[in-house]
Scaffold this motif. Sequence first.
Motif, PDB file in Angstrom:
ATOM      1  N   SER A   1     -13.556  -6.611  -4.422  1.00 19.59           N
ATOM      2  CA  SER A   1     -14.616  -7.222  -3.606  1.00 19.59           C
ATOM      3  C   SER A   1     -15.992  -7.071  -4.248  1.00 19.59           C
ATOM      4  O   SER A   1     -17.000  -7.007  -3.550  1.00 19.59           O
ATOM      5  CB  SER A   1     -14.638  -6.614  -2.194  1.00 19.59           C
TER       6      SER A   1
ATOM      7  N   ASN B   1     -12.384 -10.812  -5.063  1.00 21.29           N
ATOM      8  CA  ASN B   1     -13.199 -11.216  -3.915  1.00 21.29           C
ATOM      9  C   ASN B   1     -12.920 -10.427  -2.643  1.00 21.29           C
ATOM     10  O   ASN B   1     -13.819 -10.265  -1.812  1.00 21.29           O
ATOM     11  CB  ASN B   1     -12.976 -12.699  -3.621  1.00 21.29           C
ATOM     12  N   ASP B   2     -11.691  -9.928  -2.474  1.00 19.65           N
ATOM     13  CA  ASP B   2     -11.305  -9.356  -1.181  1.00 19.65           C
ATOM     14  C   ASP B   2     -10.491  -8.067  -1.267  1.00 19.65           C
ATOM     15  O   ASP B   2      -9.944  -7.626  -0.258  1.00 19.65           O
ATOM     16  CB  ASP B   2     -10.502 -10.386  -0.380  1.00 19.65           C
ATOM     17  N   SER B   3     -10.356  -7.479  -2.431  1.00 16.49           N
ATOM     18  CA  SER B   3      -9.602  -6.226  -2.593  1.00 16.49           C
ATOM     19  C   SER B   3      -8.150  -6.347  -2.146  1.00 16.49           C
ATOM     20  O   SER B   3      -7.579  -5.428  -1.556  1.00 16.49           O
ATOM     21  CB  SER B   3     -10.287  -5.085  -1.833  1.00 16.49           C
TER      22      SER B   3
END
Length: 308
Positions: free
Chosen positions: A137, A175-177
């Motif tokens: 992220s 972007n979002d782990s």
Amino acid sequence: MPKTSTPLFRRLRGRATGLVVAGTALALAAPVPAMAATAQARAASADPVSVMTYTAKERREALAYWTTARIKAVGKSVDLGPTGPKAKPYKGAALKTVGRLFFVNSRGADTWCTATAVKSANRSAVMTAAHCVRLGSSPGNTNTTMVFVPGYNKGEKPYGLFAVRSAATPRTWENDSVNDVSALVVDADKKGRKLTDVVGGRPIAFDHAVGGTVTALGYSATRPQLGEELLRCVGRTKREHGTQMIPCDLTGGASGGPWLADFDATTGKGKGVLVSVNASLDSLTPTKMYGEVLRTTAKKVYDRAQRG
């Protein structure tokens, strides 16, 4: 000398609290399946794989940077406590394919993970965890000065150092782990030999059934080993938090280490098929290790690397 700061970085991921130690790289957090759906939707219109490359100059500098003295120093730079009862020194036949992955993290600290040479079209692919390449992220926070040392054991580097030329991670991790897995491409060695021509490569399986026995391996930063010796856990996988889990107390430095199926942890014999990598733990005093189930996204990451 390597930077040895030890502040802890905490992040909340669903029901578990995470930890990253500056001198090591193992995020302790249980993934949550609901996040995966959101991340996948956001990334649907984009290339699902993010690739980071290192220039020829950067790769030469990486090989020069990781001297014997620096490698010795980084192992002493952090102590995560005594090795747990589930993690045992690996005593089987030498594992040429498994090694330490050294790098400078996004905060400028020398550190390491664990990685594995795998069979690939270019004979140069290595599997590890995405958080060993970049912070989740946080697209701008990437690691540098990366080299793979297969077969590392107590200071010995029997097959030399291989500079990492590119690192592929899921866009959903950037972007979002989500989807904590990475595939690296390494240069040939000083003699011009490709990695798996020197050490061989583990077969890799995608969509492998959860529920079998696996051996998890890693260079944990716990004492007395402090990353100098390969440790292993053996357990039966179980679905949990949208990923898979085994009982294990390996910790920082073991990140990215392989989960091998059809493998005898005592003798080192068997196919040793890579079915996941060490990704996260359940708590600051770990009892469970989590790894992704390698599905379509992981296959795309691997394919990008093996064509690199």
